[in-house]
Design an enzyme around this catalytic site. Structure first.
Site, PDB file in Angstrom:
ATOM      1  N   PHE A 157      16.098  -4.057  63.139  1.00  0.00           N
ATOM      2  CA  PHE A 157      15.896  -3.999  64.459  1.00  0.00           C
ATOM      3  C   PHE A 157      17.181  -4.452  65.255  1.00  0.00           C
ATOM      4  O   PHE A 157      17.843  -5.481  64.569  1.00  0.00           O
ATOM      5  CB  PHE A 157      14.647  -4.575  65.165  1.00  0.00           C
ATOM      6  N   ASP A 186       1.791  -5.784  14.317  1.00  0.00           N
ATOM      7  CA  ASP A 186       1.959  -6.265  13.134  1.00  0.00           C
ATOM      8  C   ASP A 186       2.118  -7.950  13.002  1.00  0.00           C
ATOM      9  O   ASP A 186       2.624  -8.431  14.004  1.00  0.00           O
ATOM     10  CB  ASP A 186       3.347  -5.686  12.852  1.00  0.00           C
ATOM     11  N   THR A 244       0.128  -9.281   2.978  1.00  0.00           N
ATOM     12  CA  THR A 244       1.467  -9.909   2.313  1.00  0.00           C
ATOM     13  C   THR A 244       1.110 -11.416   2.653  1.00  0.00           C
ATOM     14  O   THR A 244       1.682 -12.209   2.471  1.00  0.00           O
ATOM     15  CB  THR A 244       2.576  -9.485   2.842  1.00  0.00           C
ATOM     16  N   TYR A 297      37.087  -9.291  31.299  1.00  0.00           N
ATOM     17  CA  TYR A 297      36.939 -10.573  32.391  1.00  0.00           C
ATOM     18  C   TYR A 297      35.559 -10.417  33.171  1.00  0.00           C
ATOM     19  O   TYR A 297      35.291  -9.075  33.154  1.00  0.00           O
ATOM     20  CB  TYR A 297      38.074 -11.220  32.813  1.00  0.00           C
ATOM     21  N   ASN A 303      24.627  -7.131  57.906  1.00  0.00           N
ATOM     22  CA  ASN A 303      23.846  -6.338  58.809  1.00  0.00           C
ATOM     23  C   ASN A 303      24.516  -5.065  58.869  1.00  0.00           C
ATOM     24  O   ASN A 303      25.817  -4.757  58.796  1.00  0.00           O
ATOM     25  CB  ASN A 303      23.996  -6.831  60.238  1.00  0.00           C
ATOM     26  N   LYS A 363      14.680 -17.176   8.166  1.00  0.00           N
ATOM     27  CA  LYS A 363      14.741 -18.696   8.222  1.00  0.00           C
ATOM     28  C   LYS A 363      15.484 -18.822   6.979  1.00  0.00           C
ATOM     29  O   LYS A 363      16.461 -19.874   6.695  1.00  0.00           O
ATOM     30  CB  LYS A 363      13.577 -19.222   8.328  1.00  0.00           C
ATOM     31  N   GLY A 392       0.841  -1.362   0.082  1.00  0.00           N
ATOM     32  CA  GLY A 392       0.130  -0.056  -0.033  1.00  0.00           C
ATOM     33  C   GLY A 392       0.790   1.349  -0.099  1.00  0.00           C
ATOM     34  O   GLY A 392       1.153   1.796  -1.064  1.00  0.00           O
ATOM     35  N   HIS A 396      33.738  -2.348  46.512  1.00  0.00           N
ATOM     36  CA  HIS A 396      33.093  -3.818  46.707  1.00  0.00           C
ATOM     37  C   HIS A 396      31.574  -3.922  47.081  1.00  0.00           C
ATOM     38  O   HIS A 396      31.349  -4.242  48.089  1.00  0.00           O
ATOM     39  CB  HIS A 396      33.934  -4.706  47.688  1.00  0.00           C
ATOM     40  N   ASP A 406      22.975  -5.899  73.132  1.00  0.00           N
ATOM     41  CA  ASP A 406      24.497  -5.701  73.225  1.00  0.00           C
ATOM     42  C   ASP A 406      25.011  -4.741  72.121  1.00  0.00           C
ATOM     43  O   ASP A 406      25.909  -4.009  72.302  1.00  0.00           O
ATOM     44  CB  ASP A 406      25.142  -7.128  73.017  1.00  0.00           C
TER      45      ASP A 406
END
Ligand SMILES: NC(=O)c1ncn([C@@H]2O[C@H](COP(=O)(O)O)[C@@H](O)[C@H]2O)c1NC=O
Length: 523
Positions: free
Chosen positions: A472, A136, A78, A227, A426, A148, A46, A284, A477
């Site tokens: 928490f 599409d 098509t 690496y 922690n 393919k 078209g 780190h 301690d």
């Protein structure tokens, strides 16, 4: 296959007939002229045919090939054996060649297709029906068929590849290697397209917004890294096209390493958590300094002062453009990476004096709303921890011990609470005047994190500092160590079975303690 491939045609394979059907008409007229100039016959759909025709290039409407009108508002153009047999016939097979002759189907050597803009339609806020209409069907069918059949057909899915077509025309056609590469791009293109459609169907369209039944991503390799985490591990970076760190612009320095990416991601996350000018220095994946300041240079100086020894070889993120003053400070210290939304005039030049520093510009530091982490056999997905719960602001805190904090102390506690979430659990973070002064990270019990934070701060800096705990205190301690070190106020989520013991320890020392009701683990 009924017949095995016989004598391969010589390479490159000449282009004689092309099927062109494109939504995006960029570069179409020039391409059509060049194809025609090289003697390639063009068949087209078209409005693609109209553009080609108006450029004065002869074109055969696809309807003349199919003998069937384009219909159903373009849903069928098509999708016809005369088109698909022409794309799928394997020219290496005598039987296929014979069948085409019997059926009076002419083969295509080139398929140029780009697809309806489904994703753009969704993001434009179009109605569901409009989105569905922009899926599409005929285009991907042709693209997949041509990909393919790449031993016989070259497939082009983007105007960016039109120059490759021109080069092929000049060189007598595409080689098999080139057609393989084009086919690989074509399958990646239709796969990404289908992922977008499938995600929309599984989520927005069917109302499963939070956790759609399907999740997929289409990732493209942007670089092969030297690496991985260690030199014996190979690694690569794949991008999803949404920008972020993976899409950052490198202005200077050696190629980013795997660990640089991991640390820089953590640095961005840490710096981005604060509204004021803020700098995080990461080693780190853990901060060795985070601070806010009136200027970005001040924030950097304070963040660096937290732990100058660890900052050596660190990764720095700033949430504001890097000033020349900050650049001069950074240039004094060996730094692996610096990342910021931008750089003020002269800052990059100052930083470039250090040969090895990698300078990244990442205009949008905002992190994606979802965080993904691979586990064996699957992927964990969670909403990103944005530190935006009611308990993340001092107004939402509960005073459980001591006097209410004065303005400065409260500001320090609020800073420490935001900063501690960038620390691996922690996590305990001591802060003073908008800067971390001692960080205890990644310990397998909280009491060790308290010890580490105090030790890193040193006697002088711990005294009078405030402390934040990402979760928490299970026992008294840990807080006792902070209290003994002279910490004047503590913020923590609360919610332990032994909260009373922790609160009693703070009360006994006259230390202000707030609970937030939210926690910020980072594993
Ligand atoms: N249905 C079909 O047979 C069909 N064949 C090609 N298309 C698409 O139609 C577009 C081009 O159409 P036009 O030339 O009319 O602008 C291309 O994006 C192509 O992918 C189709 N449209 C959608 O499925």
């Amino acid at each position: 296959m009924s017949t095995s491939p016989s004598s391969p045609r010589p390479l490159p394979r000449p282009l004689r007939r092309a099927l062109v059907s494109v939504y995006d008409k960029t570069g179409l007229e020039d391409l059509a002229r060049d194809l025609h100039g090289a003697g390639v016959a063009i068949v087209s759909t078209g409005s693609t045919a109209k553009v080609i025709e108006s450029a004065g290039v002869p074109v055969t409407p696809v309807e003349d090939v199919t003998g069937f009108p384009e219909c159903l508002d373009g849903r069928v153009k098509t999708l016809h054996p005369r088109v698909h047999a022409g794309i799928l016939a394997d020219s290496r097979l005598d039987d296929h060649v014979r069948q085409l002759e019997e059926l009076e189907v002419e083969p295509f050597d080139l398929v140029v297709v780009n697809l309806y803009p489904f994703s753009a339609t969704v993001t434009s806020g179009a109605t569901d029906d409009e989105c569905v209409e922009q899926i599409d069907i005929g285009g991907p069918s042709m693209v997949r068929a041509a990909a393919k059949n790449h031993p016989s057909v070259a497939v082009v899915v983007s105007p960016q590849a039109y120059d490759d077509v021109r080069a092929a025309l000049a060189g007598g056609g595409f080689t098999l290697e080139q057609r393989k590469a084009l086919a690989a791009s074509a399958f990646a293109h239709t796969a990404a397209y289908d992922v977008a459609v499938a995600r929309w169907f599984a989520g927005e369209y069917t109302g499963e917004q939070e956790w759609p039944r399907f999740d997929g991503s289409a990732l493209e390799r942007s670089s092969v890294l030297r690496y991985g985490e260690n030199p014996h591990q190979s690694a690569a970076l794949y991008v999803d096209g949404t920008g972020g760190l993976a899409g950052a612009e490198q202005l200077h320095g050696k190629e980013m390493s795997y660990n640089n990416y991991v640390d820089t991601d953590a640095a961005i996350r840490a710096a981005h958590d604060h509204d004021a000018p803020s700098v995080a220095i990461i080693k780190h994946a853990n901060p060795c300094g985070i601070a806010v300041g009136d200027s970005i240079a001040e924030a950097h100086a304070r963040a660096h002062a937290c732990d100058p020894v660890s900052a050596f070889g660190g990764v720095i993120a700033a949430n504001r453009p890097v000033s020349r003053t900050m650049a001069e400070q950074v240039a004094d210290v060996f730094t692996e990476v610096i990342v910021a939304p931008d750089y003020e005039s002269g800052a990059v030049e100052v930083l470039q004096a250090k040969k090895n520093i990698r300078i990244l510009r990442c205009p949008d530091l905002a992190q994606a709303p979802l965080e993904r982490r691979a586990v064996s056999g699957g992927l964990l997905v969670q909403r990103r921890d944005l530190v935006d719960a009611p308990g993340d602001a001092p107004q939402g805190w509960t005073l459980v011990s001591g006097e209410p904090a004065d303005g400065d102390t409260l500001a320090d506690l609020a800073f420490a609470w935001r900063a501690v979430r960038a620390v691996k659990s922690n996590a305990i973070l001591l802060a003073s005047a908008g800067a971390s002064v001692g960080i205890g990270m990644g310990q397998v019990n909280r009491v060790d994190s308290c010890r580490l934070a105090v030790e890193r701060a040193g006697t002088e800096r711990a005294r009078g500092a405030v402390a934040a705990s990402d979760a928490f205190f299970p026992f008294a301690d840990g807080p006792q160590i902070l209290i003994d070190a002279g910490v004047r106020a503590i913020v923590q989520p609360g919610g332990s079975m032994r909260d009373e013991e922790t609160i009693a320890a703070a009360e006994a020392a006259g230390v202000t303690m707030y609970t937030t009701g939210t926690r910020h683990f980072a594993h």
